[in-house]
Enzyme design. Sequence first.
Site: not given
Ligand code: NAD
Length: 323
Positions: A63, A128
């Site tokens: 990330y 990952h």
């Molecule tokens: P998400 O669906 O959580 O969306 C994140 C987006 O939504 C960001 O732009 C954030 O600023 C916004 N957001 C969050 N809360 C909000 C609110 N209340 N109002 C408006 N916007 C809001 O997607 P993500 O961040 O990709 O997924 C969450 C976490 O899961 C990642 O940060 C990561 O740690 C993990 N993840 C892991 C994998 C993997 O291991 N392959 C893949 C995807 C995500």
Amino acid sequence: MSIPQAKLELRPLGKTGLNVSSVGFGASPLGSVFGPVAEDDAVATVRDAFRLGINFFDTSPYYGGTLSEKMLGKALKALQVPRGDYIVATKCGRYKEGFDFSAERVRKSIDESLERLQLDYVDILHCHDIEFGSLDQIVSETIPALQKLKQEGKTRFIGITGLPLHIFTYVLDRVPPGTIDVILSYCHYGINDSTLLDLLPYLKSKGVGVISASPLAMGLLTEQGPPEWHPASPELKSACKAAVAHCKSKGKKITKLALQYSLANKEISSVLVGMSSVSQVEENVAAVTELEGLGMDQETLSEVEAILEPVKNLTWPSGIDQK
Ligand code: NAD
């Protein structure tokens, strides 16, 4: 110094003995992958999350090309609370430079991650996005390397992550029981895609803890919309945009509805949502509290589900041909 922590629902994570907050802190936005985030904001966001009861933080060297780990490390250190008060997961095998699931690379990777995170150990080390490597290498080389790291105390538990759901059964069917403690699935348990549901009984039978990430479908279900790099098809993007517009026209927040939808299934131990500001943390924690008290807005949910019906469970390709 101690930070008085609010009570947020904790859920057991498989057989690990860890109790993780139902909403986990996704730290990918701290790597500025959804837009720039200043260090002070990152520190304040993590502090607020911890203060409001979030005890689970997820990052990866991938990330922001290690930036997320560095920011999270600074922010956790600034909390000045005992190490046992929070749970940290990071990952290995995926980097800005590409994928490398070799034993040699993952051994080096954890040491680099621990340095950036300013920690002596992580609670969970995930491989990952394993669909980008050979799944047979994951079984025969990467997981055994992670088991050694577990014995050495550099990680307490082992996990695997990725998008296609078949990768989890492929690997879990080929390792001894108890080898893999948790899986992290993303974009498969939200209003537009709930295909993880079918896999939950299998995962339970394997005693594996379930973490579900991206309840907002990596920005598709937000008012600001997805980032440039989002891999969804134009059809899926426009249906989600219509759902967002519908909620907005009713004066409702789609983010609240989407997060509550994912949280409602208690077989999922933690729902990881990416957060980059204090206001997002506060909104998301309020969504949890409201779900416990008032339940969901079923009327708006049904309307949003109807809008998303034509694209329900539509995903996108991820990974290499395993043959
Ligand atoms: P998400 O669906 O959580 O969306 C994140 C987006 O939504 C960001 O732009 C954030 O600023 C916004 N957001 C969050 N809360 C909000 C609110 N209340 N109002 C408006 N916007 C809001 O997607 P993500 O961040 O990709 O997924 C969450 C976490 O899961 C990642 O940060 C990561 O740690 C993990 N993840 C892991 C994998 C993997 O291991 N392959 C893949 C995807 C995500």
